[in-house]
Design an enzyme around this catalytic site. Sequence first.
Site, PDB file in Angstrom:
ATOM      1  N   ASP A  40      -7.989  -0.896   3.247  1.00 37.47           N
ATOM      2  CA  ASP A  40      -6.817  -0.958   2.382  1.00 37.47           C
ATOM      3  C   ASP A  40      -5.587  -1.239   3.237  1.00 37.47           C
ATOM      4  O   ASP A  40      -5.319  -0.510   4.203  1.00 37.47           O
ATOM      5  CB  ASP A  40      -6.661   0.376   1.644  1.00 37.47           C
ATOM      6  N   HIS A  73       6.948  -2.268  -1.528  1.00 36.32           N
ATOM      7  CA  HIS A  73       6.287  -0.961  -1.657  1.00 36.32           C
ATOM      8  C   HIS A  73       6.572  -0.093  -0.432  1.00 36.32           C
ATOM      9  O   HIS A  73       6.957   1.076  -0.551  1.00 36.32           O
ATOM     10  CB  HIS A  73       4.777  -1.168  -1.833  1.00 36.32           C
ATOM     11  N   GLU A  86      -2.525   2.652  -8.283  1.00 33.43           N
ATOM     12  CA  GLU A  86      -1.930   1.666  -7.380  1.00 33.43           C
ATOM     13  C   GLU A  86      -2.489   0.296  -7.750  1.00 33.43           C
ATOM     14  O   GLU A  86      -3.702   0.079  -7.699  1.00 33.43           O
ATOM     15  CB  GLU A  86      -2.234   1.983  -5.905  1.00 33.43           C
ATOM     16  N   GLU A 144      -3.444  -3.236  -6.984  1.00 34.43           N
ATOM     17  CA  GLU A 144      -3.746  -3.978  -5.763  1.00 34.43           C
ATOM     18  C   GLU A 144      -4.599  -5.212  -6.069  1.00 34.43           C
ATOM     19  O   GLU A 144      -5.316  -5.257  -7.068  1.00 34.43           O
ATOM     20  CB  GLU A 144      -4.502  -3.086  -4.751  1.00 34.43           C
ATOM     21  N   ASP A 180      -6.322   1.563  -6.633  1.00 33.94           N
ATOM     22  CA  ASP A 180      -6.539   2.517  -5.539  1.00 33.94           C
ATOM     23  C   ASP A 180      -5.893   3.854  -5.923  1.00 33.94           C
ATOM     24  O   ASP A 180      -4.855   4.244  -5.386  1.00 33.94           O
ATOM     25  CB  ASP A 180      -5.929   1.949  -4.259  1.00 33.94           C
ATOM     26  N   ARG A 184      -0.916  12.087  -5.085  1.00 34.63           N
ATOM     27  CA  ARG A 184       0.254  12.116  -4.198  1.00 34.63           C
ATOM     28  C   ARG A 184       0.494  13.486  -3.593  1.00 34.63           C
ATOM     29  O   ARG A 184       1.028  13.595  -2.482  1.00 34.63           O
ATOM     30  CB  ARG A 184       1.499  11.678  -4.962  1.00 34.63           C
ATOM     31  N   GLN A 186      -2.033  13.834  -0.832  1.00 28.62           N
ATOM     32  CA  GLN A 186      -1.652  12.901   0.237  1.00 28.62           C
ATOM     33  C   GLN A 186      -0.515  13.446   1.101  1.00 28.62           C
ATOM     34  O   GLN A 186      -0.558  13.370   2.332  1.00 28.62           O
ATOM     35  CB  GLN A 186      -1.249  11.569  -0.402  1.00 28.62           C
ATOM     36  N   LYS A 221      -7.337   9.676  -1.596  1.00 24.91           N
ATOM     37  CA  LYS A 221      -7.741   8.346  -2.059  1.00 24.91           C
ATOM     38  C   LYS A 221      -9.241   8.255  -2.336  1.00 24.91           C
ATOM     39  O   LYS A 221      -9.665   7.407  -3.124  1.00 24.91           O
ATOM     40  CB  LYS A 221      -7.418   7.311  -0.971  1.00 24.91           C
ATOM     41  N   THR A 278     -12.030   4.614  -6.292  1.00 25.47           N
ATOM     42  CA  THR A 278     -11.257   3.375  -6.250  1.00 25.47           C
ATOM     43  C   THR A 278     -11.930   2.424  -7.229  1.00 25.47           C
ATOM     44  O   THR A 278     -13.124   2.151  -7.093  1.00 25.47           O
ATOM     45  CB  THR A 278     -11.262   2.767  -4.830  1.00 25.47           C
ATOM     46  N   GLU A 309       6.606   4.995  -7.278  1.00 27.59           N
ATOM     47  CA  GLU A 309       7.801   4.151  -7.231  1.00 27.59           C
ATOM     48  C   GLU A 309       8.461   4.004  -8.594  1.00 27.59           C
ATOM     49  O   GLU A 309       9.688   4.042  -8.706  1.00 27.59           O
ATOM     50  CB  GLU A 309       7.432   2.751  -6.733  1.00 27.59           C
TER      51      GLU A 309
END
Lengths: 322, 322
Positions: free
Chosen positions: B19, B26, B91, B93, B125, B129, B132, B145, B149, B266
């Site tokens: 990844d 970002h 996420e 991607e 993904d 948070r 993390q 993570k 996925t 975000e």
Amino acid sequence: VPQVEADLVLPVAVGDYTDFYASIHHATNVGRMMRPDNPLLPNYRWVPIGYHGRASSLVVSETPVVRPHGQVKPESAEVPEHRASQRLDYELELGAYIGVGNAPGVPIDASDAHRHLFGLCLVNDWSARDIQAWEYQPLGPFLSKSFATSLSPWVVTAQALEPFRRAPEPRLEGAPAPLAYLDAGYERERGAFDVELEVWLTSAQMRAAHQPPVCVTRSHARHLYWTLGQLITHHASNGCNLRPGDLLASGTVSGPDPASRGCLLERTWRGTEPLVLPGGEQRRFLEDGDEVVIRGRAVRAGRTTIGFGECRARIAPARDGA
Amino acid sequence: VPQVEADLVLPVAVGDYTDFYASIHHATNVGRMMRPDNPLLPNYRWVPIGYHGRASSLVVSETPVVRPHGQVKPESAEVPEHRASQRLDYELELGAYIGVGNAPGVPIDASDAHRHLFGLCLVNDWSARDIQAWEYQPLGPFLSKSFATSLSPWVVTAQALEPFRRAPEPRLEGAPAPLAYLDAGYERERGAFDVELEVWLTSAQMRAAHQPPVCVTRSHARHLYWTLGQLITHHASNGCNLRPGDLLASGTVSGPDPASRGCLLERTWRGTEPLVLPGGEQRRFLEDGDEVVIRGRAVRAGRTTIGFGECRARIAPARDGA
């Protein structure tokens, strides 16, 4: 087939390779180089730190390791450059193969974790420290590790190691108890292993002069802060599925004294205290032609010692102009 | 078989999943939350940042995603606890499957990199948070993570996407040119793709009220700072062998405007600016029952649009007492 004539290959097709950071001595030493006043990060004694490694570049003992190229930026330089690593290092690690896996979404209870351990091996998690220093923020090590990771060709089964299980070392003053999901009587009483670990080095010059290898690290699996069972439980605690043959490595197995430090970064304190080899050569980091051999053995009074074989590789020069 | 009756499965047995972090928007947004004065780390514009992901927990579109447990430590808490994540995120991607690989130790020249791209897919993904934030120092994201996925079931081949290749966006003022090993005329002229990317959300309440999905992110592959070819070349630049079927994901594809931000972290600025859904619900992070759908399509005037299908999954409640 006589052993000497056998071609040794990787014993397991590893699906996923995970590398932990389970020696508090290693984490403290590395932290001290960067943050002298605050070497150990606040999460260390609570959460087993680990990251996903690269499975494709796992190689068996005796496979030459080519010095990698990568982006590096010395502190004195304005901009980075792409060149052969000048800070190539070994990392002495213990590897754990998963036997029975877990289904996606189903964690592994800490009291069951030891039943998922198929066996142990020796791991050299080669590291390019100059590449690592530049690339690792904020997502961790990447190309500084993924050029090669060497494995011993033998798996010492968990069953064979039963007589060598032991309680982990007592934690240092002030250390918190593990959270409940990481705690189990079995791990408290029998989660660690009496396995001695060593790293031996020869240079090209030493071999030409018929000098024997020199022992550069002498460590022990008891120095791990987290047991392998705790690492297995933690790994699956979010529902991540471990599959048979997955490899979990301990991270560098350093102990409290300087001779037990499991990599050159620590042994030479980032190159500031070079090792002096027989014959007078100095080593800050690995040079082309250096051969690194990791050995391990399970030892207990009254028991027959079990050898782990060896994990051996020689550094080959970088490719031209890569 | 009619498409509606087909059971879709993962199109590729992925050996290694990597990844990246290739959207500078970002990286800047996430950095700004933590370091308002210095959002972008010094390495970002030089070295493509990436990390190894977990291959075992790649799942196909429509597989439910169970809310993971993990260690979290709110800033206000003295000690961490192990509980279900309260900051679950998507996420957006773009995924790239490797076709022809490279032999161990043999890098991939930037001018050849596009020949190693088999095709593209959509990737979600998922990220916890809160897990993390506590686990990621110093080795990067791990259990935040690896619980799941999600991948779209279709591969859009590089060949089919040839007409949608384009030059990357010009770099912002002051950005350095890529180092020579990452530079090639092909990538400069044709390294990016005209692929629109969207994220759609429904809540359980919205579905009960027969409300249509709401678009929460509208982005574009042109926002990537590094081309997929540059990511391939960088990945192999240390000699790491890529194998057929390996998956490289772009990292969250955020653009410069708020509506193009590719994750809730975000979009809601770490939960401080909740989204308001049709019906009045607020979303800081994902709730149980939320369904996230990623869609993509290659679009160019005068060309037939190519749809990427979708990458869809619903959040299932955490396991009891895990």
